[in-house]
Design a protein around this motif. Structure first.
Motif, PDB file in Angstrom:
ATOM      1  N   CYS A  50     -15.164 -10.002   5.770  1.00 23.72           N
ATOM      2  CA  CYS A  50     -15.174  -9.770   4.336  1.00 23.72           C
ATOM      3  C   CYS A  50     -14.237 -10.798   3.697  1.00 23.72           C
ATOM      4  O   CYS A  50     -13.107 -10.984   4.151  1.00 23.72           O
ATOM      5  CB  CYS A  50     -14.694  -8.353   4.043  1.00 23.72           C
ATOM      6  SG  CYS A  50     -14.406  -8.037   2.291  1.00 23.72           S
ATOM      7  N   CYS A  53     -11.003  -8.468   2.214  1.00 29.00           N
ATOM      8  CA  CYS A  53     -10.066  -7.684   3.036  1.00 29.00           C
ATOM      9  C   CYS A  53      -9.990  -8.171   4.482  1.00 29.00           C
ATOM     10  O   CYS A  53      -9.131  -7.712   5.231  1.00 29.00           O
ATOM     11  CB  CYS A  53     -10.427  -6.199   2.992  1.00 29.00           C
ATOM     12  SG  CYS A  53     -11.845  -5.762   4.019  1.00 29.00           S
ATOM     13  N   CYS A  55     -11.952  -7.614   7.020  1.00 31.97           N
ATOM     14  CA  CYS A  55     -12.488  -6.808   8.126  1.00 31.97           C
ATOM     15  C   CYS A  55     -13.709  -7.542   8.682  1.00 31.97           C
ATOM     16  O   CYS A  55     -14.365  -8.293   7.959  1.00 31.97           O
ATOM     17  CB  CYS A  55     -12.853  -5.397   7.664  1.00 31.97           C
ATOM     18  SG  CYS A  55     -14.338  -5.294   6.657  1.00 31.97           S
ATOM     19  N   CYS A  89     -17.404  -6.586   2.393  1.00 30.20           N
ATOM     20  CA  CYS A  89     -17.739  -5.323   3.055  1.00 30.20           C
ATOM     21  C   CYS A  89     -18.171  -4.330   1.980  1.00 30.20           C
ATOM     22  O   CYS A  89     -17.927  -4.528   0.783  1.00 30.20           O
ATOM     23  CB  CYS A  89     -16.551  -4.797   3.854  1.00 30.20           C
ATOM     24  SG  CYS A  89     -15.166  -4.208   2.860  1.00 30.20           S
TER      25      CYS A  89
END
Ligand SMILES: [Zn+2]
Length: 244
Positions: A50, A53, A55, A89
């Motif tokens: 992402c 963030c 992830c 995400c």
């Protein structure tokens, strides 16, 4: 969040296609950006993470969504303009929703260097600027359950490994051998590899590692003992360049 470079615009997305898809969106509200080539090129530019963030998007529960930096409600003419798209995400895309970046600007990791706007402390992102503050708030980047705990787990593992690296250094100094040298170099190399652009939550991991005094002491000693080489230096420089 780390600085990213945009990948090339997908070949099929020429001027005529942009007009066709934009018209279709305005008429039908269809998700005209959901195209394999768009998703593939976005994903490759963010190391399959992402863009906000960090992830990993390869895990099923966090599948990738095409995020519109200038939101599609206020900017319907930008729904397939390449520079307006980011891989995100489901959580970040949902949190940002219809946040209008022209009213309250946020960091775009493809255009801005996140480290100019954010710093990391205790596994949380803190603002250096108004854009940084808007970014943390609009994307909920200190979400305890999903982000702070995940960064904490990785950070604790890093600090534990730094402790092991210290012991290996001491063991090598006390009784130098090739085996002891290789074990020390291996663990330092692995720590640095966890802090590269393609690693999950890399900005936070790199901040923890590079900011750790014990790790810096290990590096100084390795340089003094001539155990530091150009490949470790390259890994270190990448980690240093993405820390917040
Ligand atoms: Zn995200």
């Amino acid at each position: 969040m780390i600085k990213l470079q945009r990948s090339a615009k997908p070949g099929f997305l020429d001027h005529a296609k942009v007009i066709e898809l934009t018209d279709k969106f305005i008429q039908t509200q269809d998700s005209v950006w959901n195209h394999q080539e768009i998703k593939r090129n976005l994903l490759s530019s963010s190391y399959e993470k992402c863009a906000y963030c960090e992830c990993l998007l390869t895990e099923e529960s966090k599948y990738m969504e095409v995020e519109h930096f200038r939101d599609k409600k206020h900017n319907p003419l930008l729904v397939v303009i390449w520079n307006n798209l980011l891989p995100a995400c489901k959580r970040c895309n949902g949190k940002k929703g219809t946040h209008d970046v022209d009213v309250e600007p946020i960091v775009n990791p493809y255009d801005d260097d996140p480290s100019d706007h954010l710093y990391s402390k205790n596994y949380r992102l803190k603002p250096k600027t108004t854009e940084g503050s808007n970014t943390i708030d609009s994307l909920s980047l200190n979400d305890r359950e999903r982000l702070v705990m995940a960064r904490f787990d990785i950070g604790e593992k890093v600090q534990e490994l730094v402790g092991t690296a210290s012991e290996r250094l001491e063991s090598f100094i006390n009784q130098p051998s090739m085996i002891r040298r290789n074990k020390l170099v291996d663990i330092v190399e692995n720590l640095l590899k966890e802090s590269q652009r393609r690693s999950e939550y890399a900005a936070c991991t790199a901040s923890v590692l590079i900011g750790d005094n014990e790790f810096q002491n290990i590096i100084s000693e390795m340089k003094r003992l001539r155990l530091w080489d150009s490949s470790l230096d390259a890994l270190y420089n990448e980690a240093d360049s993405i820390k917040l």
